[in-house]
Design a protein around this motif. Structure first.
Motif, PDB file in Angstrom:
ATOM      1  N   GLY A 233      28.546  32.057 -33.002  1.00 10.15           N
ATOM      2  CA  GLY A 233      28.631  30.604 -33.004  1.00 10.15           C
ATOM      3  C   GLY A 233      30.045  30.084 -33.135  1.00 10.15           C
ATOM      4  N   TYR A 234      30.969  30.993 -33.470  1.00  9.21           N
ATOM      5  CA  TYR A 234      32.365  30.572 -33.562  1.00  9.21           C
ATOM      6  C   TYR A 234      33.263  31.803 -33.425  1.00  9.21           C
ATOM      7  CZ  TYR A 234      36.301  27.577 -34.539  1.00  9.21           C
ATOM      8  OH  TYR A 234      37.476  26.897 -34.412  1.00  9.21           O
ATOM      9  N   TRP A 235      34.583  31.534 -33.355  1.00  6.96           N
ATOM     10  CA  TRP A 235      35.558  32.596 -33.063  1.00  6.96           C
ATOM     11  C   TRP A 235      35.718  33.583 -34.200  1.00  6.96           C
ATOM     12  CZ3 TRP A 235      35.980  32.568 -28.156  1.00  6.96           C
ATOM     13  CH2 TRP A 235      35.838  31.349 -27.464  1.00  6.96           C
ATOM     14  N   ASP A 236      35.244  33.233 -35.407  1.00  2.00           N
ATOM     15  CA  ASP A 236      35.288  34.185 -36.529  1.00  2.00           C
ATOM     16  C   ASP A 236      34.069  35.114 -36.493  1.00  2.00           C
ATOM     17  OD1 ASP A 236      33.254  32.450 -37.119  1.00  2.00           O
ATOM     18  OD2 ASP A 236      34.086  31.751 -39.019  1.00  2.00           O
ATOM     19  N   ARG A 237      33.341  35.084 -35.393  1.00  2.00           N
ATOM     20  CA  ARG A 237      32.150  35.908 -35.172  1.00  2.00           C
ATOM     21  C   ARG A 237      31.025  35.561 -36.146  1.00  2.00           C
ATOM     22  NH1 ARG A 237      33.537  41.266 -31.960  1.00  2.00           N
ATOM     23  NH2 ARG A 237      35.559  40.664 -31.161  1.00  2.00           N
ATOM     24  N   SER A 238      30.985  34.328 -36.581  1.00  2.00           N
ATOM     25  CA  SER A 238      29.852  33.906 -37.419  1.00  2.00           C
ATOM     26  C   SER A 238      28.626  33.761 -36.514  1.00  2.00           C
ATOM     27  CB  SER A 238      30.161  32.615 -38.169  1.00  2.00           C
ATOM     28  OG  SER A 238      30.654  31.645 -37.287  1.00  2.00           O
ATOM     29  N   PRO A 239      27.421  33.901 -37.129  1.00  3.25           N
ATOM     30  CA  PRO A 239      26.202  33.894 -36.314  1.00  3.25           C
ATOM     31  C   PRO A 239      25.991  32.559 -35.608  1.00  3.25           C
ATOM     32  CG  PRO A 239      25.709  34.383 -38.626  1.00  3.25           C
ATOM     33  CD  PRO A 239      27.163  34.087 -38.557  1.00  3.25           C
ATOM     34  N   LEU A 240      25.319  32.632 -34.473  1.00  3.63           N
ATOM     35  CA  LEU A 240      24.970  31.424 -33.726  1.00  3.63           C
ATOM     36  C   LEU A 240      23.829  30.706 -34.451  1.00  3.63           C
ATOM     37  CD1 LEU A 240      25.160  29.723 -31.124  1.00  3.63           C
ATOM     38  CD2 LEU A 240      23.574  31.349 -30.065  1.00  3.63           C
ATOM     39  N   THR A 241      24.034  29.433 -34.771  1.00  8.23           N
ATOM     40  CA  THR A 241      22.980  28.629 -35.413  1.00  8.23           C
ATOM     41  C   THR A 241      22.854  27.310 -34.656  1.00  8.23           C
ATOM     42  OG1 THR A 241      24.451  27.368 -36.862  1.00  8.23           O
ATOM     43  CG2 THR A 241      23.692  29.515 -37.694  1.00  8.23           C
ATOM     44  N   ASP A 242      21.926  26.461 -35.104  1.00  9.17           N
ATOM     45  CA  ASP A 242      21.720  25.160 -34.446  1.00  9.17           C
ATOM     46  C   ASP A 242      22.943  24.263 -34.537  1.00  9.17           C
ATOM     47  OD1 ASP A 242      19.271  25.850 -33.713  1.00  9.17           O
ATOM     48  OD2 ASP A 242      18.186  24.656 -35.210  1.00  9.17           O
ATOM     49  N   THR A 243      23.785  24.497 -35.548  1.00  6.27           N
ATOM     50  CA  THR A 243      24.939  23.603 -35.718  1.00  6.27           C
ATOM     51  C   THR A 243      26.235  24.222 -35.194  1.00  6.27           C
ATOM     52  OG1 THR A 243      25.244  24.448 -37.940  1.00  6.27           O
ATOM     53  CG2 THR A 243      23.982  22.394 -37.732  1.00  6.27           C
ATOM     54  N   SER A 244      26.157  25.440 -34.656  1.00  8.53           N
ATOM     55  CA  SER A 244      27.380  26.080 -34.126  1.00  8.53           C
ATOM     56  C   SER A 244      27.948  25.243 -32.993  1.00  8.53           C
ATOM     57  CB  SER A 244      27.062  27.463 -33.554  1.00  8.53           C
ATOM     58  OG  SER A 244      26.491  28.285 -34.514  1.00  8.53           O
ATOM     59  N   THR A 245      29.261  25.192 -32.912  1.00  4.93           N
ATOM     60  CA  THR A 245      29.874  24.429 -31.813  1.00  4.93           C
ATOM     61  C   THR A 245      29.941  25.258 -30.528  1.00  4.93           C
ATOM     62  OG1 THR A 245      32.047  25.075 -32.648  1.00  4.93           O
ATOM     63  CG2 THR A 245      31.231  22.886 -33.268  1.00  4.93           C
ATOM     64  N   GLU A 246      30.027  26.580 -30.682  1.00  3.55           N
ATOM     65  CA  GLU A 246      30.181  27.448 -29.506  1.00  3.55           C
ATOM     66  C   GLU A 246      28.985  28.383 -29.355  1.00  3.55           C
ATOM     67  OE1 GLU A 246      32.813  27.191 -27.584  1.00  3.55           O
ATOM     68  OE2 GLU A 246      34.192  26.078 -28.884  1.00  3.55           O
ATOM     69  N   ILE A 247      28.782  28.829 -28.113  1.00  6.97           N
ATOM     70  CA  ILE A 247      27.892  29.970 -27.869  1.00  6.97           C
ATOM     71  C   ILE A 247      28.801  31.008 -27.206  1.00  6.97           C
ATOM     72  CG2 ILE A 247      25.843  30.832 -26.683  1.00  6.97           C
ATOM     73  CD1 ILE A 247      24.846  27.883 -26.548  1.00  6.97           C
ATOM     74  N   ILE A 248      29.222  32.003 -27.988  1.00 12.89           N
ATOM     75  CA  ILE A 248      30.165  33.014 -27.489  1.00 12.89           C
ATOM     76  C   ILE A 248      29.342  34.276 -27.195  1.00 12.89           C
ATOM     77  CG2 ILE A 248      32.203  34.407 -28.035  1.00 12.89           C
ATOM     78  CD1 ILE A 248      32.872  32.112 -30.142  1.00 12.89           C
ATOM     79  N   THR A 249      29.340  34.671 -25.939  1.00 12.24           N
ATOM     80  CA  THR A 249      28.402  35.709 -25.493  1.00 12.24           C
ATOM     81  C   THR A 249      29.115  36.954 -25.009  1.00 12.24           C
ATOM     82  OG1 THR A 249      26.822  33.999 -24.836  1.00 12.24           O
ATOM     83  CG2 THR A 249      26.536  36.170 -23.830  1.00 12.24           C
ATOM     84  N   PHE A 250      28.687  38.111 -25.541  1.00 11.82           N
ATOM     85  CA  PHE A 250      29.106  39.408 -25.011  1.00 11.82           C
ATOM     86  C   PHE A 250      27.909  39.949 -24.223  1.00 11.82           C
ATOM     87  CE2 PHE A 250      32.912  41.026 -27.429  1.00 11.82           C
ATOM     88  CZ  PHE A 250      33.184  39.836 -28.093  1.00 11.82           C
ATOM     89  N   SER A 251      28.138  40.290 -22.961  1.00 10.45           N
ATOM     90  CA  SER A 251      27.033  40.823 -22.170  1.00 10.45           C
ATOM     91  C   SER A 251      27.488  42.067 -21.421  1.00 10.45           C
ATOM     92  CB  SER A 251      26.502  39.758 -21.200  1.00 10.45           C
ATOM     93  OG  SER A 251      27.515  39.375 -20.295  1.00 10.45           O
ATOM     94  N   ARG A 252      26.491  42.871 -21.001  1.00  8.87           N
ATOM     95  CA  ARG A 252      26.790  44.095 -20.256  1.00  8.87           C
ATOM     96  C   ARG A 252      25.631  44.373 -19.299  1.00  8.87           C
ATOM     97  NH1 ARG A 252      25.850  47.336 -25.769  1.00  8.87           N
ATOM     98  NH2 ARG A 252      23.605  47.091 -25.765  1.00  8.87           N
ATOM     99  N   ALA A 253      25.845  45.298 -18.394  1.00 13.39           N
ATOM    100  CA  ALA A 253      24.799  45.604 -17.411  1.00 13.39           C
ATOM    101  C   ALA A 253      23.544  46.064 -18.141  1.00 13.39           C
ATOM    102  CB  ALA A 253      25.286  46.693 -16.476  1.00 13.39           C
ATOM    103  N   ALA A 254      22.403  45.522 -17.733  1.00 12.94           N
ATOM    104  CA  ALA A 254      21.142  45.861 -18.431  1.00 12.94           C
ATOM    105  C   ALA A 254      20.687  47.255 -17.997  1.00 12.94           C
ATOM    106  CB  ALA A 254      20.081  44.835 -18.057  1.00 12.94           C
TER     107      ALA A 254
END
Ligand code: SAM
Length: 254
Positions: A233-254
């Motif tokens: 949810g933020y650049w400090d790698r805090s968890p994504l919640t309803d109030t997070s300003t960011e959605i920071i996503t790490f993805s890879r080939a499934a």
């Protein structure tokens, strides 16, 4: 069609004055990922500050900055010409047939910073860009990007009461004011007025960005053959919640 923000040379030149290093903690976040990857593609690199700093700090691998706006790449190239600045986009690839190709499976890290992902406005755009990213990823490669969380309604702060003033080119005062124009479902339209001492009338730029929530985003990723390995949810790698300003996503080939 790229915003005038990025395609008009004197506006592209202003970009780094308003978005210099560490205006957002995103810069150090992505720099760390780049420094730990051999072959990197920065999609929507703009003026390419993250790749420029990576080279300056001794990155010896392949660094490709891809952007459809020539004026932004000109700013990037003026500072460093030892990065592959490539006019193009993920779906079409390089617009210049003479440019180095973007090979399938060629990149350990593909990233999009500065909320560039939000320029993909339609479902087809999102699908085509994610599918192209998946194709260019090496087997163990990562596609990392952020998009503003719609739940935080960040657009409510885009109002003329918040004037940003910086020392612009030649030490001239430059100001920027945003005005929210419309919120239509996931699409948010706003204007940005840029003024620089001596310019006369401000330059007024119209922009639209898409705000996808995490469920919708993750469904598009799955459809494109990408799986989410982490989401913050933020650049400090805090968890994504309803109030997070960011959605920071790490993805890879499934
Ligand atoms: C807000 S800037 C972000 C620049 C840079 N990534 C940063 O963090 O400073 C968004 C960039 O996305 C680029 N862009 C616009 N349409 C694009 C597309 N279809 N594919 C890739 N990039 C695009 C623009 O030209 C612009 O340079």
């Amino acid at each position: 069609m790229v915003d005038r923000h990025f395609s008009v040379p004197n506006l592209a030149e202003l970009y780094d004055y308003f978005s210099h290093w560490q205006v957002s903690p995103q810069d150090d976040f992505y720099l760390d990922l780049v420094m730990n990857s051999r072959s990197v593609l920065d999609v929507g690199c703009g003026t390419g500050k993250i790749l420029r700093v990576a080279r300056e700090r001794g990155h010896t691998g392949r660094l490709v900055g891809l952007d459809p706006a020539n004026a932004m790449l000109d700013v990037a190239n003026k500072d460093r010409d030892d990065v592959e600045w490539t006019l193009g986009d993920l779906v079409s690839g390089p617009y210049d047939g003479e440019a180095e190709p973007l090979e399938e499976g060629g990149f350990d890290l593909i990233f999009m910073s500065g909320h560039a992902f939000q320029v993909f406005l339609t479902d087809d755009d999102v699908r085509a860009n994610l599918t192209a990213a998946r194709r260019l990823l090496a087997e163990d490669g990562r596609f990392v990007f952020e998009t503003r969380n719609p739940a935080a309604r960040g657009w409510e702060a885009w109002s003329p009461e918040r004037v940003r003033t910086v020392d612009g080119p030649g030490g001239l005062k430059a100001t920027c004011v945003h005005r929210l124009r419309e919120v239509a479902g996931e699409l948010v339209t706003f204007t940005s007025d840029y003024s620089v001492e001596g310019w006369g009338e401000p330059e007024v730029i119209h922009s639209t960005l898409r705000f996808l929530d995490a469920d919708r985003l993750n469904a598009f990723l799955a459809e494109a053959g990408l799986e989410v390995s982490a989401q913050y949810g933020y650049w400090d790698r805090s968890p994504l919640t309803d109030t997070s300003t960011e959605i920071i996503t790490f993805s890879r080939a499934a």
